[in-house]
Design a protein around this motif. Sequence first.
Motif, short mmCIF file in Angstrom:
data_model
loop_
_atom_site.label_atom_id
_atom_site.label_comp_id
_atom_site.label_asym_id
_atom_site.label_seq_id
_atom_site.Cartn_x
_atom_site.Cartn_y
_atom_site.Cartn_z
N VAL A 47 63.92 6.16 72.91
CA VAL A 47 63.70 7.14 71.85
C VAL A 47 62.71 6.55 70.86
O VAL A 47 62.91 5.43 70.36
CB VAL A 47 65.02 7.49 71.14
CG1 VAL A 47 64.77 8.40 69.94
CG2 VAL A 47 66.01 8.14 72.12
N GLY A 48 61.66 7.29 70.58
CA GLY A 48 60.69 6.91 69.56
C GLY A 48 60.88 7.81 68.35
O GLY A 48 60.88 9.04 68.48
N VAL A 49 61.06 7.21 67.19
CA VAL A 49 61.18 7.95 65.93
C VAL A 49 59.88 7.76 65.18
O VAL A 49 59.55 6.65 64.76
CB VAL A 49 62.40 7.46 65.11
CG1 VAL A 49 62.47 8.19 63.78
CG2 VAL A 49 63.68 7.62 65.92
N ILE A 50 59.14 8.84 65.05
CA ILE A 50 57.81 8.78 64.46
C ILE A 50 57.88 9.23 63.02
O ILE A 50 58.46 10.27 62.70
CB ILE A 50 56.84 9.65 65.29
CG1 ILE A 50 56.80 9.11 66.72
CG2 ILE A 50 55.46 9.67 64.65
CD1 ILE A 50 56.14 9.99 67.72
N LEU A 51 57.32 8.41 62.14
CA LEU A 51 57.39 8.65 60.70
C LEU A 51 56.00 8.79 60.11
O LEU A 51 55.18 7.87 60.19
CB LEU A 51 58.14 7.50 60.02
CG LEU A 51 59.57 7.29 60.53
CD1 LEU A 51 60.14 5.98 59.99
CD2 LEU A 51 60.46 8.46 60.16
N VAL A 74 69.68 7.55 64.04
CA VAL A 74 68.66 6.59 64.46
C VAL A 74 69.39 5.33 64.90
O VAL A 74 70.17 4.77 64.14
CB VAL A 74 67.65 6.28 63.33
CG1 VAL A 74 66.62 5.26 63.79
CG2 VAL A 74 66.97 7.57 62.87
N ASP A 75 69.14 4.91 66.12
CA ASP A 75 69.80 3.75 66.70
C ASP A 75 68.93 2.51 66.49
O ASP A 75 67.70 2.61 66.49
CB ASP A 75 69.98 4.02 68.20
CG ASP A 75 70.80 2.95 68.88
OD1 ASP A 75 72.04 3.07 68.84
OD2 ASP A 75 70.19 2.02 69.46
N PRO A 76 69.55 1.34 66.30
CA PRO A 76 68.75 0.12 66.14
C PRO A 76 67.79 -0.13 67.31
O PRO A 76 66.77 -0.78 67.14
CB PRO A 76 69.80 -0.99 66.05
CG PRO A 76 71.04 -0.31 65.60
CD PRO A 76 70.99 1.09 66.16
N GLY A 77 68.11 0.40 68.48
CA GLY A 77 67.23 0.23 69.64
C GLY A 77 66.08 1.22 69.70
O GLY A 77 65.19 1.10 70.54
N ASP A 78 66.07 2.22 68.82
CA ASP A 78 64.97 3.18 68.80
C ASP A 78 63.70 2.51 68.28
O ASP A 78 63.76 1.60 67.46
CB ASP A 78 65.30 4.37 67.90
CG ASP A 78 66.45 5.22 68.39
OD1 ASP A 78 66.84 5.08 69.57
OD2 ASP A 78 66.96 6.03 67.60
N ARG A 79 62.57 2.97 68.74
CA ARG A 79 61.29 2.43 68.28
C ARG A 79 60.78 3.27 67.12
O ARG A 79 60.61 4.48 67.26
CB ARG A 79 60.28 2.46 69.44
CG ARG A 79 58.94 1.87 69.12
CD ARG A 79 59.09 0.37 68.80
NE ARG A 79 57.83 -0.30 68.87
CZ ARG A 79 57.45 -1.08 69.87
NH1 ARG A 79 58.25 -1.29 70.89
NH2 ARG A 79 56.29 -1.67 69.86
N LEU A 80 60.58 2.67 65.96
CA LEU A 80 60.00 3.35 64.82
C LEU A 80 58.49 3.21 64.88
O LEU A 80 57.97 2.10 65.03
CB LEU A 80 60.53 2.77 63.51
CG LEU A 80 62.03 2.88 63.27
CD1 LEU A 80 62.39 2.29 61.91
CD2 LEU A 80 62.51 4.31 63.38
N ILE A 81 57.80 4.33 64.76
CA ILE A 81 56.35 4.34 64.87
C ILE A 81 55.77 5.04 63.65
O ILE A 81 56.12 6.18 63.36
CB ILE A 81 55.92 5.05 66.18
CG1 ILE A 81 56.45 4.26 67.37
CG2 ILE A 81 54.40 5.21 66.23
CD1 ILE A 81 56.33 4.95 68.69
N ARG A 82 54.90 4.35 62.95
CA ARG A 82 54.24 4.90 61.77
C ARG A 82 52.97 5.63 62.18
O ARG A 82 52.24 5.18 63.04
CB ARG A 82 53.89 3.77 60.82
CG ARG A 82 55.10 3.02 60.30
CD ARG A 82 54.73 1.71 59.63
NE ARG A 82 53.77 1.89 58.54
CZ ARG A 82 53.15 0.89 57.93
NH1 ARG A 82 53.38 -0.37 58.29
NH2 ARG A 82 52.30 1.13 56.95
N LYS A 83 52.72 6.78 61.49
CA LYS A 83 51.48 7.52 61.74
C LYS A 83 50.94 8.10 60.45
O LYS A 83 51.68 8.24 59.47
CB LYS A 83 51.69 8.62 62.79
CG LYS A 83 52.49 9.81 62.32
CD LYS A 83 52.50 10.88 63.42
CE LYS A 83 53.26 12.11 63.01
NZ LYS A 83 52.73 12.84 61.87
#
Length: 179
Positions: A47-51, A74-83
């Motif tokens: 899961v990618g969480v895009i911010l 939001v899980d600690p294993g999710d990837r946070l991606i800034r845009k």
Amino acid sequence: MTTTSAVLVIDVQRGLFEPAPQPFEAQQTVQRINALTARARAAGVPVGVILHEREGSALAHQSEGWQPVAQLDVDPGDRLIRKTTPDSFLRTELGAWLAGLGVQRLVICGYASEFCVDTTTRRAAALGFEVELAADAHTTHDKPHATAAQIRAHHNATLPGITSFGPRIRALPSAEITL
């Protein structure tokens, strides 16, 4: 299922969801996203969480408004991606992250149907990804020219009609998406 799929949650942030008026079906949309991402995580699908961020605004990096809404799981294993643009791939680490995982199919949900969800869906297909748009798990605000419900319906109807990129784009209710 292998990691040939990934779920992208776009811009479900406090600065976009919490001020009144809220986006169309805000709470229901977040609930559907949570159900979808829970199924993804259980299946080993990343899961990618895009911010989205914009300095000098309610979406300034690390500000309260930049944070995911409290109701979003939001899980600690999710990837946070800034845009910084409606395109989740442009000047971000998203493409490299997906390539490193061998992802070929994206499930897309979040905010805003006519901007970031639309642009990321089109760009994903142009890059060769098969896309499944979670038809009931993306939202926006009402606009002068159309209600948010109309905008969602329009994108669910038109994005799957784009065939020139090659890969298929489908819009399905989130509960019907296979992970």
